[in-house]
Design a protein around this motif. Structure first.
Motif, PDB file in Angstrom:
ATOM      1  N   THR A 181       0.764  -1.030   0.084  1.00 26.28           N
ATOM      2  CA  THR A 181       0.031  -0.050   0.279  1.00 26.28           C
ATOM      3  C   THR A 181       1.055   1.317   0.018  1.00 26.28           C
ATOM      4  O   THR A 181       0.483   2.059  -0.556  1.00 26.28           O
ATOM      5  CB  THR A 181      -0.940  -0.001   0.787  1.00 26.28           C
ATOM      6  N   THR A 182       2.297   1.053   0.927  1.00 31.14           N
ATOM      7  CA  THR A 182       2.759   2.285   0.967  1.00 31.14           C
ATOM      8  C   THR A 182       3.637   2.600  -0.624  1.00 31.14           C
ATOM      9  O   THR A 182       3.796   3.840  -1.041  1.00 31.14           O
ATOM     10  CB  THR A 182       4.008   2.301   2.103  1.00 31.14           C
ATOM     11  N   ARG A 183       3.588   1.614  -1.224  1.00 31.68           N
ATOM     12  CA  ARG A 183       4.430   1.668  -2.443  1.00 31.68           C
ATOM     13  C   ARG A 183       3.687   2.007  -3.441  1.00 31.68           C
ATOM     14  O   ARG A 183       4.329   3.342  -4.369  1.00 31.68           O
ATOM     15  CB  ARG A 183       5.411   0.054  -2.950  1.00 31.68           C
ATOM     16  N   LEU A 184       2.384   1.828  -3.253  1.00 34.83           N
ATOM     17  CA  LEU A 184       1.450   2.207  -4.677  1.00 34.83           C
ATOM     18  C   LEU A 184       1.281   3.313  -4.081  1.00 34.83           C
ATOM     19  O   LEU A 184       0.814   4.747  -4.723  1.00 34.83           O
ATOM     20  CB  LEU A 184       0.278   1.465  -4.128  1.00 34.83           C
ATOM     21  N   ALA A 185       1.121   4.321  -2.834  1.00 37.98           N
ATOM     22  CA  ALA A 185       0.954   5.811  -2.877  1.00 37.98           C
ATOM     23  C   ALA A 185       1.529   6.106  -3.123  1.00 37.98           C
ATOM     24  O   ALA A 185       1.947   7.869  -3.590  1.00 37.98           O
ATOM     25  CB  ALA A 185       0.469   5.218  -1.111  1.00 37.98           C
ATOM     26  N   LEU A 186       3.472   5.552  -3.116  1.00 36.96           N
ATOM     27  CA  LEU A 186       3.598   6.909  -3.847  1.00 36.96           C
ATOM     28  C   LEU A 186       4.101   6.609  -5.582  1.00 36.96           C
ATOM     29  O   LEU A 186       5.573   6.854  -5.313  1.00 36.96           O
ATOM     30  CB  LEU A 186       5.439   6.863  -3.074  1.00 36.96           C
ATOM     31  N   SER A 187       3.523   6.344  -6.101  1.00 36.89           N
ATOM     32  CA  SER A 187       4.099   5.353  -7.506  1.00 36.89           C
ATOM     33  C   SER A 187       4.452   6.519  -8.467  1.00 36.89           C
ATOM     34  O   SER A 187       5.200   6.427  -9.014  1.00 36.89           O
ATOM     35  CB  SER A 187       2.565   4.655  -7.543  1.00 36.89           C
ATOM     36  N   GLY A 188       3.426   7.816  -7.829  1.00 36.72           N
ATOM     37  CA  GLY A 188       4.133   8.858  -8.617  1.00 36.72           C
ATOM     38  C   GLY A 188       5.240  10.184  -8.676  1.00 36.72           C
ATOM     39  O   GLY A 188       5.337  11.160  -8.957  1.00 36.72           O
ATOM     40  N   LEU A 189       6.006   9.545  -7.435  1.00 37.58           N
ATOM     41  CA  LEU A 189       6.916  10.328  -6.877  1.00 37.58           C
ATOM     42  C   LEU A 189       7.632  10.519  -7.665  1.00 37.58           C
ATOM     43  O   LEU A 189       8.856  11.577  -7.639  1.00 37.58           O
ATOM     44  CB  LEU A 189       7.498   9.354  -5.186  1.00 37.58           C
ATOM     45  N   PRO A 190       8.442   9.721  -8.901  1.00 38.02           N
ATOM     46  CA  PRO A 190       9.495   9.823 -10.035  1.00 38.02           C
ATOM     47  C   PRO A 190       8.918  11.024 -10.772  1.00 38.02           C
ATOM     48  O   PRO A 190       9.889  12.001 -10.817  1.00 38.02           O
ATOM     49  CB  PRO A 190       9.664   8.218 -10.849  1.00 38.02           C
ATOM     50  N   ILE A 191       7.747  11.088 -11.052  1.00 37.22           N
ATOM     51  CA  ILE A 191       7.226  12.245 -11.558  1.00 37.22           C
ATOM     52  C   ILE A 191       7.595  13.260 -11.337  1.00 37.22           C
ATOM     53  O   ILE A 191       7.991  14.299 -12.028  1.00 37.22           O
ATOM     54  CB  ILE A 191       5.556  12.162 -11.948  1.00 37.22           C
ATOM     55  N   ALA A 192       7.570  13.656  -9.875  1.00 37.41           N
ATOM     56  CA  ALA A 192       6.733  14.706  -9.176  1.00 37.41           C
ATOM     57  C   ALA A 192       8.677  15.183  -8.832  1.00 37.41           C
ATOM     58  O   ALA A 192       9.058  16.558  -8.989  1.00 37.41           O
ATOM     59  CB  ALA A 192       6.910  14.758  -7.768  1.00 37.41           C
ATOM     60  N   LEU A 193       9.334  13.840  -8.982  1.00 36.45           N
ATOM     61  CA  LEU A 193      10.826  14.207  -8.982  1.00 36.45           C
ATOM     62  C   LEU A 193      11.144  15.109 -10.069  1.00 36.45           C
ATOM     63  O   LEU A 193      12.243  16.005  -9.990  1.00 36.45           O
ATOM     64  CB  LEU A 193      11.744  13.462  -8.640  1.00 36.45           C
ATOM     65  N   ILE A 194      10.946  14.576 -10.776  1.00 37.49           N
ATOM     66  CA  ILE A 194      11.809  15.132 -12.400  1.00 37.49           C
ATOM     67  C   ILE A 194      11.029  16.456 -12.934  1.00 37.49           C
ATOM     68  O   ILE A 194      11.570  17.316 -13.324  1.00 37.49           O
ATOM     69  CB  ILE A 194      10.963  14.111 -13.226  1.00 37.49           C
ATOM     70  N   ILE A 195       9.610  16.945 -12.364  1.00 37.53           N
ATOM     71  CA  ILE A 195       9.512  18.047 -12.127  1.00 37.53           C
ATOM     72  C   ILE A 195       9.845  19.206 -11.448  1.00 37.53           C
ATOM     73  O   ILE A 195      10.568  20.273 -11.778  1.00 37.53           O
ATOM     74  CB  ILE A 195       7.959  18.293 -12.168  1.00 37.53           C
ATOM     75  N   VAL A 196      10.743  18.516 -10.026  1.00 37.86           N
ATOM     76  CA  VAL A 196      11.067  19.324  -9.148  1.00 37.86           C
ATOM     77  C   VAL A 196      12.549  19.306  -9.956  1.00 37.86           C
ATOM     78  O   VAL A 196      13.044  21.257  -9.786  1.00 37.86           O
ATOM     79  CB  VAL A 196      11.100  19.107  -7.460  1.00 37.86           C
ATOM     80  N   LEU A 197      13.373  19.245 -10.376  1.00 35.40           N
ATOM     81  CA  LEU A 197      14.371  19.216 -11.300  1.00 35.40           C
ATOM     82  C   LEU A 197      13.965  20.437 -12.084  1.00 35.40           C
ATOM     83  O   LEU A 197      15.518  20.581 -12.670  1.00 35.40           O
ATOM     84  CB  LEU A 197      14.875  17.378 -11.637  1.00 35.40           C
ATOM     85  N   VAL A 198      13.708  19.916 -13.221  1.00 36.71           N
ATOM     86  CA  VAL A 198      13.323  20.990 -14.406  1.00 36.71           C
ATOM     87  C   VAL A 198      13.251  22.404 -13.976  1.00 36.71           C
ATOM     88  O   VAL A 198      13.908  23.459 -13.895  1.00 36.71           O
ATOM     89  CB  VAL A 198      12.310  20.308 -14.917  1.00 36.71           C
ATOM     90  N   VAL A 199      12.195  22.527 -12.886  1.00 36.13           N
ATOM     91  CA  VAL A 199      11.483  23.949 -12.462  1.00 36.13           C
ATOM     92  C   VAL A 199      13.358  24.519 -11.655  1.00 36.13           C
ATOM     93  O   VAL A 199      13.254  25.500 -11.603  1.00 36.13           O
ATOM     94  CB  VAL A 199      10.717  23.680 -11.427  1.00 36.13           C
ATOM     95  N   ALA A 200      13.841  23.254 -11.149  1.00 36.35           N
ATOM     96  CA  ALA A 200      14.887  24.222 -10.347  1.00 36.35           C
ATOM     97  C   ALA A 200      16.130  24.861 -11.081  1.00 36.35           C
ATOM     98  O   ALA A 200      17.011  25.442 -10.851  1.00 36.35           O
ATOM     99  CB  ALA A 200      15.402  23.037  -9.047  1.00 36.35           C
ATOM    100  N   ALA A 201      16.444  23.834 -12.351  1.00 34.38           N
ATOM    101  CA  ALA A 201      17.222  24.577 -13.066  1.00 34.38           C
ATOM    102  C   ALA A 201      16.658  25.740 -13.719  1.00 34.38           C
ATOM    103  O   ALA A 201      17.518  26.269 -14.232  1.00 34.38           O
ATOM    104  CB  ALA A 201      17.448  23.549 -13.840  1.00 34.38           C
ATOM    105  N   SER A 202      15.459  26.020 -13.504  1.00 37.87           N
ATOM    106  CA  SER A 202      14.598  27.312 -14.628  1.00 37.87           C
ATOM    107  C   SER A 202      15.015  28.500 -13.862  1.00 37.87           C
ATOM    108  O   SER A 202      14.784  29.502 -13.838  1.00 37.87           O
ATOM    109  CB  SER A 202      13.491  27.154 -15.079  1.00 37.87           C
ATOM    110  N   VAL A 203      14.160  28.298 -12.483  1.00 35.52           N
ATOM    111  CA  VAL A 203      14.053  29.566 -11.397  1.00 35.52           C
ATOM    112  C   VAL A 203      16.042  30.304 -11.181  1.00 35.52           C
ATOM    113  O   VAL A 203      16.067  31.321 -10.825  1.00 35.52           O
ATOM    114  CB  VAL A 203      14.088  28.852  -9.785  1.00 35.52           C
ATOM    115  N   VAL A 204      16.540  28.906 -11.148  1.00 37.77           N
ATOM    116  CA  VAL A 204      17.784  29.538 -10.406  1.00 37.77           C
ATOM    117  C   VAL A 204      18.360  29.794 -11.284  1.00 37.77           C
ATOM    118  O   VAL A 204      19.484  28.489 -12.406  1.00 37.77           O
ATOM    119  CB  VAL A 204      17.946  28.379  -9.382  1.00 37.77           C
ATOM    120  N   ARG A 205      19.414  30.498 -11.262  1.00 42.33           N
ATOM    121  CA  ARG A 205      20.356  31.127 -12.638  1.00 42.33           C
ATOM    122  C   ARG A 205      21.649  31.553 -12.243  1.00 42.33           C
ATOM    123  O   ARG A 205      22.472  31.339 -12.505  1.00 42.33           O
ATOM    124  CB  ARG A 205      19.999  32.141 -13.643  1.00 42.33           C
ATOM    125  N   SER A 206      21.436  32.116 -10.823  1.00 39.97           N
ATOM    126  CA  SER A 206      22.914  32.332 -10.809  1.00 39.97           C
ATOM    127  C   SER A 206      22.831  32.532  -9.143  1.00 39.97           C
ATOM    128  O   SER A 206      22.460  33.132  -8.531  1.00 39.97           O
ATOM    129  CB  SER A 206      23.403  33.179 -11.312  1.00 39.97           C
TER     130      SER A 206
END
Length: 457
Positions: free
Chosen positions: A263-288
């Motif tokens: 049940t816990t693994r299913l509950a967090l099944s969308g975590l990889p997608i959220a991680l990719i979004i956070v990485l892309v947004v961080a690269a866009s927001v932080v320039r210097s």
């Protein structure tokens, strides 16, 4: 932060919440019972009332069992016992799942044991069933104190274990029980990864010399008699004939429920997608990030926003504070790492590519049964993906047979160590970025400058 970045982080939250609620069955679906613990509590129970003082003594004369369709061919039902099959005596506060208990028992391959309240296991004399049966067993209650004993001849007794079960009512249930967890094997898949396969098993205990007698009731704790084997061949239950009692049962009594890790693994099944979004947004927001407070503000803002993203997303589907806060911290550290990579390389795509290789790829391949368990475990020890051990809810117990591997939700490092490994990466990268910033830029000599062209020349 720009509006589109906020929208992207909101999508990251939904990518965890929506599949988590749909697949795991709703908020708080991990089913915490007992003392905040997901427990297995399923067995057949032949029981009677016991007051504040008293005991029950039996002789276990035989212990047998059945394993359905084991490897290698999976084409037959065989006699046998799994290592943690259990038959013996149990004292329990009623019949409800997760209630306090103490039990003295014979196991399939771990000798006589005294177990209580799901977490605690005390070994008696070692040896397999063939070496330990027949065996006399006794449970004694004196107020909150419960003592489990064993004997070879019914005269000379050895104490296996003692416990205090605080809060026991004046009248509890005591009796004979039988249970048997599933037969676990691993099947190779993909690039050497493995997935668990569990088959139905049943344990049977034969008892005599049951003293004292009394009015007995026979009930399952948990669901029983629903499989084809039980319905068509041998039902779980208790049968008494000429002073000999036979108890048959399936299931387990222990700290890990059959559905909790899944049940816990299913509950967090969308975590990889959220991680990719956070990485892309961080690269866009932080320039210097710069050197002053104003220069560091985008990095700190992105870290705070990522922490809230993880905290909210995980907290909705797995309402365990340590897990929600820990994964929020992991998201924040990943955002900081990506922001520093953006500053180091100067290009957004390069920062996203490197952070994906460092964080997302190890996490994904280790948790999806693609690689052999030892390689997956090392990836989650040395890469930034180690930080996602903060989301682990599965604990390894020696008295429970389970697949303790990343693909089953078990991380090799404790949550705090995983976060330390992840945090070390942005800490080292910060030193690299600072050193690169301090290096003087090459200046062009005036003799190497291109001559200025003038009109008419």
């Amino acid at each position: 932060m720009r509006k589109r970045s906020i929208v992207a982080l909101a999508v990251a939250v939904l990518s965890v919440v929506v599949p988590g609620l749909l697949l795991a069955g709703g908020p708080g679906s991990s089913g915490r019972e007992g003392a905040g613990l997901d427990v297995a509590d399923q067995f057949w129970f032949l029981h009677r009332d016991l007051g504040p003082e008293g005991s029950l003594t039996v002789r276990l004369t035989a212990m047998t069992g059945t394993i359905t369709y084991p490897p290698p061919d999976h084409d037959e039902i065989v006699p046998g016992l799994v290592p943690w099959a259990k038959v013996g005596l149990i004292l329990k506060d009623g019949l409800r799942r997760g209630s306090p208990y103490a039990a003295v028992m014979m196991t399939g391959d771990h000798g006589v044991r005294f177990q209580h309240n799901y977490l605690h296991d005390v070994a008696g004399r070692p040896g397999g069933v063939s070496e330990r049966v027949p065996r006399w067993l006794r449970l004694t209650r004196s107020g909150p104190t419960v003592i489990g004993s064993e004997s070879v001849d019914g005269k000379n007794w050895v104490t296996v274990g003692t416990t205090l079960l605080d809060g026991l009512p004046d009248t509890v249930q005591i009796g004979l029980f039988a249970t048997s967890p599933g037969d676990l094997t691993l099947r190779r898949v993909a690039l050497g990864g493995s997935v668990e396969e569990v088959r139905f098993t049943q344990a049977v205990g034969v008892f005599d010399n049951v003293t004292p007698g009394g009015d007995w009731a026979s009930d399952p704790v948990g669901e029983m008699n629903r499989t084809d084997w039980e319905l068509l061949h041998h039902a779980s239950g208790a049968v008494e004939q000429a002073g000999v009692v036979t108890v048959s049962g399936t299931g387990d009594i222990g700290p890990i429920g059959e559905e909790a890790p899944i049940t816990t693994r299913l509950a967090l099944s969308g975590l990889p997608i959220a991680l990719i979004i956070v990485l892309v947004v961080a690269a866009s927001v932080v320039r210097s990030s710069g050197t002053g407070a104003a220069g560091r503000r985008p990095l700190l803002t992105m870290a705070a926003a990522s922490f809230l993203t993880g905290l909210i997303a995980v907290g909705v589907v797995v309402p365990v504070p340590r897990v929600a806060i820990g994964l929020g911290v992991a998201f924040a550290l990943c955002a900081v790492l990506t922001g520093q990579l953006r500053e180091l390389f100067g290009r957004r795509w390069a920062a996203v590519a490197v952070s994906t290789l460092l964080v997302f790829v190890p996490y994904f391949v280790a948790t999806t049964a693609l690689l052999p368990d030892p390689i997956a475990q090392w990836l989650l020890r040395v890469t930034p993906a180690a930080g996602f051990a903060a989301g682990q809810t599965l604990v390894e117990y020696p008295q429970v047979t389970a697949h303790y591997a990343p693909s089953a939700g078990y991380f090799p490092l404790p949550w705090w160590a995983g976060l330390l490994v992840l945090g070390a990466y942005p800490a080292v990268l910060a030193l690299v970025v600072r050193r690169a910033r301090r290096q003087p830029q090459p200046r062009m000599s005036r003799f190497n400058r291109s001559p200025r062209r003038t009109a008419g020349v």
